[in-house]
Motif scaffolding. Structure first.
Motif, PDB file in Angstrom:
ATOM      1  N   PHE B  91      30.938  -1.519  -9.745  1.00 37.87           N
ATOM      2  CA  PHE B  91      31.822  -0.713  -8.904  1.00 37.87           C
ATOM      3  C   PHE B  91      33.063  -1.504  -8.512  1.00 37.87           C
ATOM      4  O   PHE B  91      34.196  -1.033  -8.641  1.00 37.87           O
ATOM      5  CB  PHE B  91      31.087  -0.256  -7.640  1.00 37.87           C
ATOM      6  CG  PHE B  91      31.998   0.309  -6.583  1.00 37.87           C
ATOM      7  CD1 PHE B  91      32.536   1.572  -6.718  1.00 37.87           C
ATOM      8  CD2 PHE B  91      32.318  -0.438  -5.453  1.00 37.87           C
ATOM      9  CE1 PHE B  91      33.391   2.091  -5.750  1.00 37.87           C
ATOM     10  CE2 PHE B  91      33.174   0.068  -4.489  1.00 37.87           C
ATOM     11  CZ  PHE B  91      33.706   1.334  -4.634  1.00 37.87           C
ATOM     12  N   THR B 163      28.289   5.329 -10.435  1.00 38.43           N
ATOM     13  CA  THR B 163      29.046   4.154  -9.995  1.00 38.43           C
ATOM     14  C   THR B 163      30.446   4.157 -10.604  1.00 38.43           C
ATOM     15  O   THR B 163      31.434   3.874  -9.927  1.00 38.43           O
ATOM     16  CB  THR B 163      28.309   2.873 -10.411  1.00 38.43           C
ATOM     17  OG1 THR B 163      26.974   2.952  -9.926  1.00 38.43           O
ATOM     18  CG2 THR B 163      28.995   1.649  -9.868  1.00 38.43           C
ATOM     19  N   ASN B 166      32.577   6.625  -8.824  1.00 38.91           N
ATOM     20  CA  ASN B 166      33.034   6.077  -7.543  1.00 38.91           C
ATOM     21  C   ASN B 166      34.230   5.162  -7.721  1.00 38.91           C
ATOM     22  O   ASN B 166      35.253   5.312  -7.064  1.00 38.91           O
ATOM     23  CB  ASN B 166      31.917   5.281  -6.872  1.00 38.91           C
ATOM     24  CG  ASN B 166      30.841   6.187  -6.320  1.00 38.91           C
ATOM     25  OD1 ASN B 166      31.095   7.368  -6.081  1.00 38.91           O
ATOM     26  ND2 ASN B 166      29.658   5.659  -6.137  1.00 38.91           N
ATOM     27  N   PRO B 224      29.989   6.267  -0.722  1.00 37.46           N
ATOM     28  CA  PRO B 224      29.473   6.832  -1.975  1.00 37.46           C
ATOM     29  C   PRO B 224      28.595   5.868  -2.769  1.00 37.46           C
ATOM     30  O   PRO B 224      27.828   6.304  -3.623  1.00 37.46           O
ATOM     31  CB  PRO B 224      30.750   7.178  -2.753  1.00 37.46           C
ATOM     32  CG  PRO B 224      31.812   6.322  -2.176  1.00 37.46           C
ATOM     33  CD  PRO B 224      31.444   6.133  -0.736  1.00 37.46           C
ATOM     34  N   MET B 225      28.700   4.580  -2.493  1.00 36.56           N
ATOM     35  CA  MET B 225      27.888   3.627  -3.251  1.00 36.56           C
ATOM     36  C   MET B 225      26.446   3.590  -2.755  1.00 36.56           C
ATOM     37  O   MET B 225      25.570   3.050  -3.425  1.00 36.56           O
ATOM     38  CB  MET B 225      28.512   2.224  -3.201  1.00 36.56           C
ATOM     39  CG  MET B 225      29.594   1.990  -4.245  1.00 36.56           C
ATOM     40  SD  MET B 225      29.094   2.480  -5.914  1.00 36.56           S
ATOM     41  CE  MET B 225      27.965   1.161  -6.339  1.00 36.56           C
ATOM     42  N   SER B 255      30.848  10.989  -3.564  1.00 34.08           N
ATOM     43  CA  SER B 255      31.328  10.468  -4.838  1.00 34.08           C
ATOM     44  C   SER B 255      32.248  11.461  -5.520  1.00 34.08           C
ATOM     45  O   SER B 255      33.336  11.122  -5.971  1.00 34.08           O
ATOM     46  CB  SER B 255      30.155  10.176  -5.777  1.00 34.08           C
ATOM     47  OG  SER B 255      29.349   9.180  -5.239  1.00 34.08           O
TER      48      SER B 255
END
Lengths: 416, 277
Positions: B91, B163, B166, B224-225, B255
C-alpha cells in the motif's frame, strides 16, 4: 469543407492566466494558506488577472498530403498550436477536427532513459510515440540501420555520443507511420549530414500521401520540405495558408522591419538579463560609423550593453549571421576565437573586428547571444539587419558578381 | 477511408476509457519495465533490495509486537506482523509512487499525447512485482514455523487487489494535488508514517479497539487499510482476524469511496496538467 480536408481548425484560441492574484506568486501550500488569510481582509477587492492569449482566433484547413510549414517568431504561438493539435493541452476556444491517426514529434527522444540500453530505449520511445510492440518489432532492424548504432545496441544510451543519441532518437520517430505527422524544430540537432538525412526521410514520409506539419526557424528546411506554409504573429494568423515562397517572403519582410528596431526596446529575448544588449554599431578601421559593411574591408562591430551589476566575469558572446534565406553563414564568438572576456565592467563597449569582410553584397540577419558559465544572459534572434555593400575584396578593382557566390576567399594562383 | 476522427474542443471532458487504454497497453508495460529495470541498475545487491527492505521492518516490528502484546506465542505474532507488514508496504509503495508519478513523468506527457492514467497504472505494476518478490519472506516463514494453510487462502488475491485500490485511489488524489503543490512529496511520507500506527499492522484490530474509546472505533475503521489487512490475515490464518464484520465492511466501502474520489478528481484536472506543471 473540401473532401480531402484532414485537419480543420476553426477559431482556435488559447488563453493563459498570468499572475493569478495581485499578491506575490505563491507556489507552496503554506504560502497559499498565508495568502488565503491575507485575502480575507480584502475579500471584496477583486484579484487581478492578467490574460495572455497565446493563440487568438486561428483558422485553417489542411488537405491530405500537404506538407505545411508553420512560420513565426518566438512567441508567435507556433508551439502552442502544435501542442493543442497534439492534444497535449486543451484550447480555450474553438474547435479542431482531425481525420486520421496523428503522431507528434515535439522533441527528439521523449522518454529516453540514460540507464537503459539502445534496444530498451527503442521499445520505450516507440511505445510512447504510440507504436504497438508488433509495429516496433517489425521496424526494429530498419530503425537500427537508420541510426547506425548496431554495435552499441546493448550499451546504456548515457554512454552514447550526443550524435549517436540523437540519431537513435530520430530514427525511432522517423519510422512512425501515422497519417499525420507533427514535427517541431527537432532538426535543429545533429550534424549537417544527418539533418539532410532527416529531411530526406520526412520527404519520403510525405510522398506516401501523408500529411506533415512542420515548425522550424530554419527557413531553408521549410523551403525544401514544405509545399505550403502559414505565418503566425502574436498568436494570430499573419499570412494565411498558402504557397511556401509567398509566406517566406512575407515573413522575411516583417523580420527585417523588426530587426531595424532598437535592440534595447526588443522584448522577444531570452536569458537571465544581468547582461543586456543595447545597440550594435558598425564602424570602419578609423572608427567612423557605417550604415553598411563593405565586402573586403575591415569591419568593426561595436556592441553596447547594459549591466545590472558593476561587473561580470567570464562572459562569452556569439554573433551568428544568416542570409535572407535563413541559411547560416558564420558565427563570430569570442570564446572560440580566443577566450571569454574575463571581466566586463559597466560602461565598457565590446568591439569585434572582422578582417576583410567576406560576405558578398546583400541583406543579412544576426542572432546574438551572451552567456556566462553556460547560463544565457541575453539572446535575441534576428537582432540586427546587416546590410553589405559590394566592395573590392581582392584589391584588383574588380567587383565580383554576387550571383556566383556568397563568400569571398583569398586565393593565390600560380603556374609552375 | 479514415477510421479515426479526433475532435478537440475546450468543453470536451475526458474520462476513463478502457478501449483507449487497451491501445496503449504496450506503453503501460514498457513504462513499468523501465521503472523496474532502472531501479536496480548499478545497485550491487540488485533485486535483493526488494527483500531486504520489508525484512528489516518485519524483524523490528515483529520483535516490538511480541514484546508488547504478549498474547499468543512469538511465532504466530511474527507471522501476523509479517503478513500485515508486507501488505502495508505494498500500500505504502503504491500510494507513494502513484502520488509522485504524474509530476515525475511530466516530460513525457508535455511532449506526447497519451491517456495520462497509464502512468500511475504502470507504477502499480512495478509495486506489484516488488510485492510478489517480498512474498518469498512470508512463504519461508510459513514453512519454517510449520503454519498450516486453509481453504480461505483463495481469498488472498481479493485483499491484495483491495490494497492496490486503496493505494491507487488515494495516490491519484495526491498525484493531482502534486501537479500544483509540490508539498505532496513531503506530506505523503508523514501520512504513511502516521498510518502505520493506526492500522492493524503491528497489533491486531482487537488490540486497538480494546484500548480505544467506543466513539473512536468507527473512525479507526474508516481507514481503508483496516479491511484489506484484516481480510488478508483472515485469508492466511482463518479464525478471528476479522474482529467485527460491520467495521470490516465499512472499511471496504471506504476503499471504493476513495477510489471514486481519486479517479474523479484526477479526471477533473487531467487535461490541464500541462499548463500547471
Amino acid at each position: 469543407m473540401s473532401k480531402n480536408t484532414i485537419i480543420k481548425v476553426e477559431g482556435l484560441s488559447k488563453q493563459y492566466l498570468l499572475n493569478k492574484s495581485a499578491l506575490p506568486k505563491s507556489d507552496t501550500l503554506f504560502d497559499n494558506v498565508l495568502t488565503g488569510v491575507k485575502n480575507i481582509k480584502n475579500i471584496a477587492r477583486k484579484t487581478e488577472t492578467q490574460e495572455f492569449w497565446a493563440l487568438k482566433d486561428v483558422s485553417f484547413e489542411i488537405e491530405q498530403g500537404d506538407r505545411v510549414g508553420i512560420i513565426g517568431r518566438n512567441g508567435a504561438g507556433k508551439s502552442t498550436l502544435l501542442k493543442i493539435l497534439s492534444r497535449i493541452t486543451p484550447p480555450t476556444k474553438g474547435r479542431i477536427e482531425i481525420y486520421g491517426r496523428l503522431a507528434s514529434l515535439l522533441e527528439v527522444g521523449t522518454g529516453f532513459h540514460g540507464d537503459l540500453s539502445g534496444r530498451e530505449n527503442i521499445y520505450l520511445n516507440g511505445s510512447i510515440l504510440g507504436m504497438s510492440k508488433h509495429e516496433i518489432d517489425r521496424k526494429f532492424d530498419e530503425i537500427v540501420d537508420f541510426a547506425e548504432v548496431e554495435q552499441f545496441l546493448d550499451t546504456p544510451v548515457k554512454r552514447y555520443s550526443s550524435g549517436m543519441y540523437v540519431r537513435l532518437a530520430f530514427a525511432v520517430a522517423a519510422h512512425l507511420e501515422p497519417e499525420i505527422l507533427i514535427v517541431d524544430e527537432v532538426l535543429a540537432v545533429g550534424d549537417a549530414a544527418f539533418q539532410k538525412k532527416c529531411i530526406g526521410k520526412m520527404k519520403d514520409v510525405s510522398n506516401g500521401g501523408r500529411t506533415i506539419l512542420f515548425v522550424s526557424h530554419h527557413m531553408a528546411s521549410i523551403q525544401s520540405l514544405c509545399n505550403k506554409a502559414i505565418v503566425l504573429k502574436k498568436g494570430m494568423v499573419d499570412f494565411p495558408l498558402s504557397n511556401t515562397d509567398l509566406c517566406l517572403k512575407h515573413y522575411l519582410k516583417d523580420v527585417v522591419a523588426q530587426s531595424k528596431m532598437q535592440l534595447a526596446e526588443r522584448t522577444d529575448r531570452d536569458g537571465e538579463g544581468t547582461f543586456r544588449f543595447k545597440n550594435i554599431i558598425l564602424k570602419d578601421k578609423e572608427g567612423s560609423v557605417l550604415n553598411a559593411a563593405q565586402t573586403g574591408s575591415d569591419l568593426i562591430m561595436e556592441i553596447e550593453f547594459d549591466l545590472k551589476k558593476e561587473s561580470l566575469n567570464n562572459l562569452s558572446l556569439a554573433l551568428t549571421i544568416y542570409n535572407d534565406e535563413g541559411r547560416e553563414m558564420f558565427t563570430l564568438a569570442n570564446h572560440i576565437s580566443k577566450a571569454p572576456f574575463e571581466t566586463v565592467n559597466k560602461g565598457n563597449v565590446i568591439q569585434c573586428l572582422v578582417k576583410k569582410f567576406p560576405l558578398t553584397s546583400g541583406s543579412y540577419l544576426c542572432n546574438i547571444i551572451a552567456y556566462k558559465d553556460g547560463i544565457v544572459q541575453d539572446y535575441i534572434q534576428e537582432a540586427y539587419n546587416l546590410e553589405v555593400e559590394e566592395g573590392d575584396f581582392f584589391g584588383t578593382g574588380k567587383i565580383v558578381p554576387t550571383t556566383q557566390q556568397s563568400f569571398l576567399v583569398e586565393n593565390v594562383w600560380q603556374l609552375k | 477511408m479514415n477510421k479515426d476522427k479526433i475532435i478537440i474542443d475546450p468543453n470536451l471532458s475526458s474520462f476513463f476509457s478502457f478501449k483507449e487504454l487497451l491501445k496503449y497497453k504496450t506503453l503501460l508495460s514498457n513504462l513499468a519495465r523501465r521503472d523496474f529495470l532502472v531501479r536496480y541498475k548499478q545497485a550491487f545487491a540488485g533485486i535483493m533490495w526488494a527483500l531486504i527492505k520489508p525484512l528489516m521492518s518485519i524483524l523490528v516490528f515483529g520483535y516490538i509486537s511480541s514484546k508488547i502484546s504478549s498474547t499468543g506465542n512469538t511465532t504466530t505474532n511474527f507471522l501476523y506482523v509479517a503478513s500485515a507488514m508486507l501488505l502495508w508496504q505494498l500500500f505504502s509503495n503504491v500510494f507513494n509512487e502513484v502520488s509522485n508519478s504524474i509530476v515525475g513523468n511530466a516530460n513525457l506527457f508535455s511532449k506526447v499525447y497519451f491517456p495520462k492514467i497509464v502512468i500511475p497504472l504502470s507504477t502499480i505494476l512495478v509495486c506489484l512485482v516488488d510485492f510478489f518478490i517480498s512474498l518469498i519472506i512470508l512463504v519461508v516463514l510459513f514453512i519454517v514455523s510449520g503454519q498450516s494453510i486453509h481453504w480461505q487462502l483463495i481469498l488472498a488475491p481479493i485483499f491484495i487487489l483491495l490494497t492496490l485500490i486503496n493505494g491507487f485511489g488515494i495516490g491519484l488524489y495526491f498525484a493531482t494535488i502534486n501537479v500544483k503543490f509540490r508539498d505532496v512529496k513531503f506530506i505523503v511520507p508523514v501520512i504513511l508514517q502516521f498510518g502505520l500506527y493506526v492500522t492493524p499492522v503491528i497489533f491486531s484490530t482487537k488490540y486497538y479497539t480494546d484500548r480505544l474509546p467506543e466513539w473512536l472505533h468507527w473512525l479507526f475503521c474508516l481507514n481503508p487499510m483496516v479491511g484489506a489487512i484484516d481480510g488478508f490475515k483472515y485469508a492466511l490464518f482463518g479464525g478471528e482476524a476479522i474482529y467485527n464484520v460491520n467495521y470490516f465492511i465499512a472499511s471496504i466501502c471506504m476503499s471504493f469511496l476513495f477510489l471514486f474520489i481519486g479517479v474523479k478528481y484526477f479526471y477533473k484536472f487531467e487535461r490541464d496538467f500541462v499548463d500547471y506543471i
